[in-house]
Write an enzyme that holds these catalytic residues in place. Structure first.
Site, PDB file in Angstrom:
ATOM      1  N   GLU A   1      32.937  40.379  37.810  1.00 44.94           N
ATOM      2  CA  GLU A   1      33.154  41.830  37.845  1.00 44.94           C
ATOM      3  C   GLU A   1      31.702  42.626  37.444  1.00 44.94           C
ATOM      4  OE1 GLU A   1      37.851  42.125  36.779  1.00 44.94           O
ATOM      5  OE2 GLU A   1      36.357  41.284  35.327  1.00 44.94           O
TER       6      GLU A   1
ATOM      7  N   GLU B   1      40.954  34.056  35.821  1.00 48.10           N
ATOM      8  CA  GLU B   1      41.656  34.605  34.900  1.00 48.10           C
ATOM      9  C   GLU B   1      43.404  34.162  34.810  1.00 48.10           C
ATOM     10  OE1 GLU B   1      38.560  37.745  35.500  1.00 48.10           O
ATOM     11  OE2 GLU B   1      39.569  36.302  36.595  1.00 48.10           O
TER      12      GLU B   1
END
Length: 259
Positions: free
Chosen positions: A114, A134
């Site tokens: 990210e 995640e």
């Protein structure tokens, strides 16, 4: 005292920001997020800087968020103090006025991807692995992994990482558009500097305007580009000069429609 885990070095028109926590694979905690935001403010304010390079120290670019930094937080703390704050910091990086290059020196996972996605150009070394793990922890990407990444790289690529847990090699990431170039191990910083110096020779005002327009076209700026460009244009007009002068002189403005 500045957090030494985010280093800022200046080489001519290029600022090099290094995430320097190699013992933790450059995983972020709150203080590092604050330091990254402060570093963005510093380079933004330096008129001599035309390009920023972002890289990591050691074996990783970044493993994302340090689990120990957020694992004990309450859901409310996690959502506001961790996810929303990190989101704002990464948005600060994404909206720097100058182009930003990620020199991806090692594995780039979760929040690390990210982070890399927030910049303009990504150059990766050949040994790099890229992914969004995640969901293997029962959590979701929180620093724009399902938002900015979808806009920049496409929904299906993000689905493969988030739903299928796929990890991509540098060459696979290049083919998918996750990175813009792949270079040999140990050479990415030099490659990023070469690219940065190419950018630095171009018109800085034109680069800033183009960056704003591209963000607008990609649906990333929430109106910032339109207002920034409009404000710059208005500031150059005779009408604005007259308006400011009239205010200072406590008199009615006499606008002439001068651009």
């Amino acid at each position: 005292m500045a957090d030494e885990r985010i280093r800022n070095e200046i080489e001519g028109p290029v600022a090099i920001l290094t995430v320097a926590r190699p013992d933790k694979l450059n995983a972020f905690d709150i203080d590092m997020l604050k330091a990254l935001s402060a570093a963005c403010d510093t380079v933004e304010a330096d008129a001599g800087i035309r390009v920023v390079i972002l890289t990591g120290e050691g074996k990783a670019f970044s493993a994302g968020g340090d689990i120990k930094a957020w694992g004990a937080m309450s859901p409310n703390e996690f959502g506001h103090q961790w996810v929303r704050f990190g989101h704002r910091v990464f948005e600060r990086l994404a909206t720097l006025r100058m182009p930003v290059i990620a020199a991806i020196n090692g594995h780039t996972l979760g929040g690390g991807l990210e982070l890399a996605a927030a910049v303009d150009i990504r150059i990766a070394e050949t040994q790099v692995k890229i992914g969004l793990p995640e969901t293997s922890l029962g959590m979701v990407p929180g620093w724009s992994g399902t938002q900015r990444l979808v806009k920049r790289f496409g929904a299906q690529t993000v689905r493969r990482m988030v739903l299928g847990g796929e990890m991509f090699t540098a060459d696979e990431a290049h083919a998918l558009g996750l990175v813009d170039a792949v270079v040999a191990t140990g050479t990415v910083l030099d490659a990023a500097k070469d690219y940065a110096n190419r950018i630095a020779k171009r018109g800085p005002a034109a680069l800033e305007i183009c960056k704003l327009m591209i963000a607008s076209a990609n649906g990333e700026d929430n109106g910032t580009a339109v207002e920034a460009l409009g404000s710059i244009l208005a500031a150059k007009t005779g009408d604005m000069k007259e308006g400011v002068a009239a205010f200072a002189g406590k008199r009615p403005a006499e606008f002439k429609g001068e651009w």
